[in-house]
Design a protein around this motif. Structure first.
Motif, mmCIF file in Angstrom:
data_model
loop_
_atom_site.group_PDB
_atom_site.id
_atom_site.type_symbol
_atom_site.label_atom_id
_atom_site.label_comp_id
_atom_site.label_asym_id
_atom_site.label_seq_id
_atom_site.Cartn_x
_atom_site.Cartn_y
_atom_site.Cartn_z
ATOM 1 N N ASN A 1 109.846 95.920 -19.905
ATOM 2 C CA ASN A 1 109.118 94.731 -19.472
ATOM 3 C C ASN A 1 109.602 94.248 -18.110
ATOM 4 O O ASN A 1 108.823 93.718 -17.313
ATOM 5 C CB ASN A 1 109.194 93.628 -20.527
ATOM 6 N N ASP A 2 110.875 94.429 -17.820
ATOM 7 C CA ASP A 2 111.404 94.090 -16.500
ATOM 8 C C ASP A 2 110.779 94.994 -15.438
ATOM 9 O O ASP A 2 110.365 94.529 -14.382
ATOM 10 C CB ASP A 2 112.929 94.242 -16.505
ATOM 11 N N LEU A 3 110.692 96.296 -15.732
ATOM 12 C CA LEU A 3 110.053 97.227 -14.797
ATOM 13 C C LEU A 3 108.598 96.835 -14.561
ATOM 14 O O LEU A 3 108.119 96.827 -13.428
ATOM 15 C CB LEU A 3 110.126 98.661 -15.323
ATOM 16 N N TRP A 4 107.893 96.502 -15.635
ATOM 17 C CA TRP A 4 106.481 96.112 -15.524
ATOM 18 C C TRP A 4 106.322 94.889 -14.628
ATOM 19 O O TRP A 4 105.445 94.846 -13.765
ATOM 20 C CB TRP A 4 105.905 95.844 -16.910
ATOM 21 N N TYR A 5 107.183 93.900 -14.821
ATOM 22 C CA TYR A 5 107.135 92.701 -13.998
ATOM 23 C C TYR A 5 107.375 93.039 -12.522
ATOM 24 O O TYR A 5 106.650 92.595 -11.639
ATOM 25 C CB TYR A 5 108.168 91.678 -14.477
ATOM 26 N N ARG A 6 108.404 93.838 -12.268
ATOM 27 C CA ARG A 6 108.742 94.176 -10.883
ATOM 28 C C ARG A 6 107.656 95.030 -10.221
ATOM 29 O O ARG A 6 107.330 94.841 -9.046
ATOM 30 C CB ARG A 6 110.098 94.855 -10.815
ATOM 31 N N ILE A 7 107.084 95.957 -10.972
ATOM 32 C CA ILE A 7 105.991 96.778 -10.437
ATOM 33 C C ILE A 7 104.808 95.887 -10.075
ATOM 34 O O ILE A 7 104.210 96.019 -9.011
ATOM 35 C CB ILE A 7 105.569 97.866 -11.450
ATOM 36 N N ASN A 8 104.462 94.965 -10.940
ATOM 37 C CA ASN A 8 103.307 94.103 -10.692
ATOM 38 C C ASN A 8 103.577 93.024 -9.658
ATOM 39 O O ASN A 8 102.645 92.364 -9.194
ATOM 40 C CB ASN A 8 102.799 93.504 -12.001
ATOM 41 N N SER A 9 104.831 92.840 -9.290
ATOM 42 C CA SER A 9 105.174 91.901 -8.227
ATOM 43 C C SER A 9 104.994 92.533 -6.844
ATOM 44 O O SER A 9 105.014 91.838 -5.832
ATOM 45 C CB SER A 9 106.625 91.435 -8.376
ATOM 46 N N MET A 10 104.823 93.842 -6.816
ATOM 47 C CA MET A 10 104.645 94.559 -5.551
ATOM 48 C C MET A 10 103.203 94.393 -5.057
ATOM 49 O O MET A 10 102.292 94.171 -5.853
ATOM 50 C CB MET A 10 104.924 96.055 -5.756
ATOM 51 N N ARG A 11 103.030 94.520 -3.749
ATOM 52 C CA ARG A 11 101.687 94.512 -3.192
ATOM 53 C C ARG A 11 101.029 95.861 -3.470
ATOM 54 O O ARG A 11 101.681 96.898 -3.372
ATOM 55 C CB ARG A 11 101.732 94.266 -1.697
ATOM 56 N N PRO A 12 99.738 95.853 -3.798
ATOM 57 C CA PRO A 12 99.045 97.128 -4.012
ATOM 58 C C PRO A 12 98.901 97.908 -2.702
ATOM 59 O O PRO A 12 98.973 97.334 -1.619
ATOM 60 C CB PRO A 12 97.669 96.722 -4.534
ATOM 61 N N ILE A 13 98.678 99.194 -2.829
ATOM 62 C CA ILE A 13 98.380 100.035 -1.680
ATOM 63 C C ILE A 13 97.107 99.486 -1.041
ATOM 64 O O ILE A 13 96.145 99.148 -1.741
ATOM 65 C CB ILE A 13 98.194 101.506 -2.120
ATOM 66 N N LYS A 14 97.107 99.384 0.253
ATOM 67 C CA LYS A 14 95.992 98.763 0.974
ATOM 68 C C LYS A 14 94.643 99.356 0.557
ATOM 69 O O LYS A 14 94.467 100.565 0.520
ATOM 70 C CB LYS A 14 96.189 98.931 2.482
ATOM 71 N N GLY A 15 93.724 98.462 0.218
ATOM 72 C CA GLY A 15 92.374 98.872 -0.161
ATOM 73 C C GLY A 15 92.232 99.322 -1.605
ATOM 74 O O GLY A 15 91.167 99.784 -2.011
#
Length: 109
Positions: free
Chosen positions: A50-64
Motif C-alpha cells: 500500500n505504501d508503494l501504491w501511494y508513492r506510485i500514484n503520487s508521481m506525475r503521469p508520463i506526459k499525455g
C-alpha cells in the motif's frame, strides 16, 4: 513467470486499507531507504504494497497519458519468500490486468 491472483473471478471490489500504528510510522517516513520487520501476520506486506501504491500514484503521469512508470526493490531472504508474501499481497490488493501490469525481472540476487 506466470502468477495468478488469489481472488474470486468477476467484478473487482476495491479494498479498504487501515494501517496499524507501527505501519503508519513506516508510511510517514521520507527516508530514501526504509526497513520494516515484525512477526508473522503483523501487516508488513500489506503496509509495504500500500505504501508503494501511494508513492506510485503520487508521481506525475508520463506526459499525455495516465501512466505512471516506476521501479522498486523489495527484498527478502529468498525469491520464494518474495513470491509468497510481497507478490501475493500486491496481487491481492491490486489485481493484475485489472489495476496494474507487472513485469518480472531476473531472479538474480
Amino acid at each position: 513467470m506466470a502468477m495468478q491472483a488469489h481472488r474470486p473471478q468477476g467484478l473487482y471490489v476495491p479494498r479498504v486499507y487501515l494501517p496499524e500504528p507501527t505501519i503508519l510510522k513506516f508510511h510517514e517516513s521520507r527516508a530514501v531507504v526504509r526497513f520494516i520487520r515484525g512477526p508473522v501476520g503483523s501487516g508488513k506486506s500489506t503496509g509495504i504494497v500500500n505504501d508503494l501504491w501511494y508513492r506510485i500514484n503520487s508521481m506525475r503521469p508520463i506526459k499525455g497519458t495516465n501512466i505512471r512508470s516506476s521501479r522498486w526493490i523489495v527484498c527478502a531472504t529468498t525469491i520464494d519468500r518474495i513470491r509468497s508474501t510481497a507478490i501475493k499481497e500486491w496481487l491481492y490488493w491490486f489485481p493484475e490486468n485489472v489495476i496494474t501490469t507487472m513485469s518480472y525481472g531476473n531472479q538474480i540476487i
